[in-house]
Design a protein around this motif. Structure first.
Motif, PDB file in Angstrom:
ATOM      1  N   SER A 175       6.133 -36.402  -7.790  1.00 33.97           N
ATOM      2  CA  SER A 175       7.248 -35.500  -7.506  1.00 33.97           C
ATOM      3  C   SER A 175       6.722 -34.194  -6.935  1.00 33.97           C
ATOM      4  O   SER A 175       5.542 -33.871  -7.062  1.00 33.97           O
ATOM      5  N   LYS A 211       3.203 -29.371  -7.200  1.00 32.26           N
ATOM      6  CA  LYS A 211       3.166 -27.921  -7.301  1.00 32.26           C
ATOM      7  C   LYS A 211       2.306 -27.473  -8.470  1.00 32.26           C
ATOM      8  O   LYS A 211       1.516 -26.544  -8.379  1.00 32.26           O
ATOM      9  N   GLU A 212       2.441 -28.196  -9.581  1.00 26.92           N
ATOM     10  CA  GLU A 212       1.654 -27.853 -10.763  1.00 26.92           C
ATOM     11  C   GLU A 212       0.171 -28.044 -10.494  1.00 26.92           C
ATOM     12  O   GLU A 212      -0.644 -27.231 -10.903  1.00 26.92           O
ATOM     13  N   ARG A 264       7.366 -31.394  -8.072  1.00 27.10           N
ATOM     14  CA  ARG A 264       6.986 -30.546  -9.202  1.00 27.10           C
ATOM     15  C   ARG A 264       5.545 -30.828  -9.644  1.00 27.10           C
ATOM     16  O   ARG A 264       4.749 -29.907  -9.841  1.00 27.10           O
ATOM     17  N   ALA A 308       8.283 -28.458  -1.669  1.00 26.40           N
ATOM     18  CA  ALA A 308       7.314 -28.053  -2.681  1.00 26.40           C
ATOM     19  C   ALA A 308       7.118 -26.542  -2.707  1.00 26.40           C
ATOM     20  O   ALA A 308       6.686 -25.977  -3.698  1.00 26.40           O
ATOM     21  N   LYS A 356      -1.129 -25.248  -8.401  1.00 22.80           N
ATOM     22  CA  LYS A 356      -1.287 -24.037  -9.183  1.00 22.80           C
ATOM     23  C   LYS A 356      -2.564 -24.106 -10.028  1.00 22.80           C
ATOM     24  O   LYS A 356      -3.332 -23.154 -10.092  1.00 22.80           O
ATOM     25  N   GLY A 363      15.955 -32.192  -3.259  1.00 17.48           N
ATOM     26  CA  GLY A 363      15.535 -32.150  -4.657  1.00 17.48           C
ATOM     27  C   GLY A 363      16.546 -31.495  -5.588  1.00 17.48           C
ATOM     28  O   GLY A 363      16.312 -31.380  -6.784  1.00 17.48           O
ATOM     29  N   SER A 379      10.359 -23.464  -4.846  1.00 16.62           N
ATOM     30  CA  SER A 379      10.458 -22.842  -6.152  1.00 16.62           C
ATOM     31  C   SER A 379       9.704 -21.503  -6.204  1.00 16.62           C
ATOM     32  O   SER A 379      10.228 -20.491  -6.676  1.00 16.62           O
ATOM     33  N   GLU A 380       8.490 -21.515  -5.669  1.00 14.84           N
ATOM     34  CA  GLU A 380       7.682 -20.292  -5.631  1.00 14.84           C
ATOM     35  C   GLU A 380       8.405 -19.210  -4.823  1.00 14.84           C
ATOM     36  O   GLU A 380       8.449 -18.043  -5.188  1.00 14.84           O
TER      37      GLU A 380
END
Ligand code: ZN
Ligand code: ZN
Length: 730
Positions: free
Chosen positions: A519, A524-525, A521, A255, A528, A278, A258-259
């Motif tokens: 997921s 993570k969203e 993603r 997780a 955020k 992933g 991406s950042e």
């Protein structure tokens, strides 16, 4: 050393990924092969993947040998990786083929190289120039003759594919077939460095000097979140790139990837390769190949990235090195942190172990002078670690089935009133850890495991956290069949959220627990959104402790600071200390000093006191002294042995036999304890019996264990698993 070459028809040994106890002899194919070549060989009726391992053993009838089917179109395995696989297999007592499987986990490795259609500028001129055609040609010129796919080109020039086809017909564009696995963008070490503080710059220089030396070395880079650890080790990555060597950065959680990639892209002007579960199959194969062909300078990934075929690996960063997820607990049991050090030592690379709360192993290695140690003080001075206080639960008055003390409640309300965020931390997923029948006292347990079923109210199901079994929430007790008497006991995050909703009716409450998101993603969203202010109260499990930034968070309330201190795990104190410091570290990250309140029934417990006083070195020293006295890791060695079978007697028979025949262990001064039923005595229907092997440091423990287990006969239905340096004692 020149690698050995085998002429066509010459016998050679091939190690396959199949569970065989040794490499098999084959004849080299047409065109010959090298020692290290990745090949496809026939095995019975199948074609399997393998690596040419060296000269043939020669104990087969040559006339019966089969030929290697073909050599794969990838660079041969380098000696360094081969050594690493052999040493890692020896260390973890894993069969070589299983280790090779880890190193060849790239789907489609044996497929013919895939191609795709690309477009370049041609010699011809279009008969008639239109705006659209003009844009296409300008785009091509602007990028200095780079090749594009039709879709990329159409998108960049803002035209339809028919415009591109028209230009091809006129000869103004050229169509070509290019390999699909393209190199990753070039990373520029000088692209855009950040300004470093004085001690960050000094640490970066130290790491760069290590890399310049071209020799092996490991450094503990210690600093709280916000102290700029990442900036510092990115300078080590830059130094590595400048010398034309590759770098690997291991992260504990997908997780976070991406950042992190975005951050790396900003620093080096290009996106590095990724390697974790992933990533798509095509991307995995691309990464594997490009790493081998030097088309990837930096890889960011999970622990299995350690087994990639790097061409010239110069640096391995293990971020959050204390994280327990670095220990693989399934299949091949290895600790990625320790394997990183092993691989680096074989290829003259540097290792950076970064953490705010290092593992005792790493701390002790630094104390003993085996590792360098760099300490970063915070950019924001002492304000980064919050003020820490205990809430003595013996003195608080709480209603039945509630867990938020009046003290914590008041502190949280103040934060909400000021428009700040508060985190309530509880390391328990689900609604309630225990479901009990009020009629007969029965506790609902998993049918396959020796574990209680945990109620997950959002999902309206009971779930086993060991095997994942779920059932709908039953109406009646499975034991006495009385309806409506099942009741939850104890809190999970979902239940805590319910309590918080009652206590703070006007607050926006968000629950962060890994099982609530489909997921990485989605998770993570949500993180955020919360960081941007979408919640006043965050309720979270262990995952909130991992590197997420909540700039407006000024209060952390630990619901049960005693939770981790229960149980017999030798690392219980260490883990609690690390987790509490990390969770507390979430509070007051930017300019506001935070407060961490720890609810505890034993405020005088040495670990709780160490956490509160913030005396880290004192804690490590006391913990180290205790382990030294007990002769346990890192001052002694351990191996866990789990014998499992569907028949309890079979498991105990084998375990007893092992205990009786422990001469090979005794000869190196090792002792064996047990057998005893494992703390989780049954998983997925298999009974589990444990033995624990303890030995002084510095003895050849693996060799002794290998001899020891060779002496016993293991039934087909019984499984014997050996865990060197166990982290988990379940
Ligand atoms: Zn009942
Ligand atoms: Zn289960």
């Amino acid at each position: 050393m020149e690698p050995a070459y085998f002429e066509a028809g010459e016998p050679c040994a091939v190690l396959t990924t199949q569970p065989l106890d040794r490499p098999l002899d084959y004849l080299a194919p047409e065109g010959g092969c090298w020692s290290g070549s990745y090949v496809e060989v026939p095995l019975g009726p199948r074609r399997v993947l393998g690596v040419v391992w060296g000269p043939a053993a020669g104990d087969y009838d040559r006339a019966k040998l089969r030929a290697v089917l073909r050599v794969l179109d990838v660079p041969p395995m380098r000696d360094e990786l081969r050594d690493f696989i052999i040493k890692a297999a020896d260390y973890t007592l894993t069969p070589l083929p299983a280790m090779l499987r880890l190193a060849t986990r790239a789907p489609g490795l044996s497929d013919a190289p895939a191609t795709r259609r690309i477009y370049r500028l041609g010699e011809g001129e279009p008969d008639r120039m239109t705006d659209a055609r003009q844009r296409v040609l300008e785009t091509m010129r602007e990028y200095g003759g780079l090749a594009f796919t039709q879709r990329e080109l159409a998108e960049m020039a803002g035209v339809t594919s028919s415009v591109i086809k028209g230009l091809v017909k006129q000869g103004a564009l050229r169509e070509e077939d290019a390999p699909k696995d393209l190199p990753f963008p070039h990373l520029d070490p000088n692209h855009k460095g950040k300004d470093l503080t004085e001690d960050q710059a000094a640490a970066a220089t130290h790491l760069a000097q290590g890399i310049a030396s071209g020799t092996y070395g490991t450094t503990l880079l210690k600093g709280v979140t916000g102290s700029g650890k990442t900036e510092v080790y990115l300078e080590a990555v830059a130094a590595c790139l400048k010398r034309g060597r590759q770098a690997l950065v291991l992260l504990p959680e997908i997780a976070l990837t991406s950042e992190f990639l975005t951050r790396l892209e900003a620093r080096f002007g290009g996106r590095p390769a990724e390697w974790h579960s992933g990533v798509t199959m095509t991307e995995r194969r691309r990464t594997w190949k490009m790493v081998a062909e030097n088309g990837a300078q930096v890889v960011v990934g999970a622990r299995s990235a350690l087994f990639l075929p790097f061409r010239d690996l110069g640096l391995i960063v293990v971020d959050e090195e204390h994280d327990t997820s670095y220990k693989q607990e399934d299949g091949v049991l290895y600790n990625a942190r320790d394997m990183a050090v092993l691989r680096a030592s074989l290829c003259s690379a540097r290792v950076v172990l970064a953490s705010a709360t290092p593992s005792l192993e790493t701390w002790a290695n630094a104390e003993a002078g085996k590792y360098d140690r760099l300490d970063l003080t915070s950019r924001f001075g002492e304000a980064v670690m919050p003020e820490m206080e205990a809430v003595d639960m013996r003195a608080e008055t709480l209603a039945a089935s509630t867990w938020i003390s009046p003290t914590l409640r008041k502190a949280a309300q103040e934060r909400i009133d000021r428009g700040e965020q508060a985190l309530l931390f509880l390391n328990r997923r689900g609604y309630a850890p225990v479901t009990i029948c009020r009629a007969c006292g029965h506790q609902v347990a998993c049918p396959h495991c020796d574990a209680r079923m945990v109620e997950h109210r959002f999902l309206k199901r009971l779930m086993c956290h060991q095997c994942g079994e779920t059932t709908p929430m039953p109406e009646e007790c499975p034991s006495c069949h009385v309806a409506g008497k099942l009741a939850p006991v104890g809190p999970g995050v979902e239940r805590l959220a319910e309590e918080a909703t009652t206590l703070f009716p006007d607050a926006r409450i968000a629950v962060l627990s890994s099982d609530l998101f489909g997921s990485a993603r989605a998770l993570k969203e949500e993180i955020k959104r919360i960081a941007d202010g979408a919640a006043d109260i965050i309720i979270g499990t262990q995952m909130v402790a991992k590197g997420h930034n909540f700039p407006n968070l000024t209060l952390v309330g630990v619901i049960d600071a005693d939770l981790g201190l229960q149980g017999s795990d030798l690392r219980a104190a260490e883990r609690t200390f690390q987790l509490m410091r990390q969770v507390a570290g979430r509070a007051g990250r930017s300019t506001k000093r935070g407060l961490a309140l720890m609810q505890t029934f034993q405020p005088e417990h040495p670990v709780i006191r160490a956490i509160l006083s913030g005396d880290e070195e004192g804690f490590w020293q006391a913990e180290a002294a205790e382990r030294q006295a007990a002769g346990v890791p890192p001052y002694g060695r351990m191996a866990g042995v789990i014998v499992s079978s569907e028949e309890l007697n079979d498991a105990f028979d084998l375990a007893n036999q092992l205990t009786r025949q422990c001469e090979p262990l005794r000869s190196v001064g090792a002792q064996v304890f047990g057998p005893a039923p494992a703390p989780i005595a049954r998983i997925r229907g298999r009974h589990r019996v444990r033995l624990l092997v303890k030995s002084p440091k510095g003895v050849a423990l693996q060799k002794a264990i290998a001899l020891w287990v060779r002496n016993v006969r293991v039934k087909n239905t019984t499984r014997l698993t050996i865990d060197i340096d166990p982290q988990s004692f379940l």
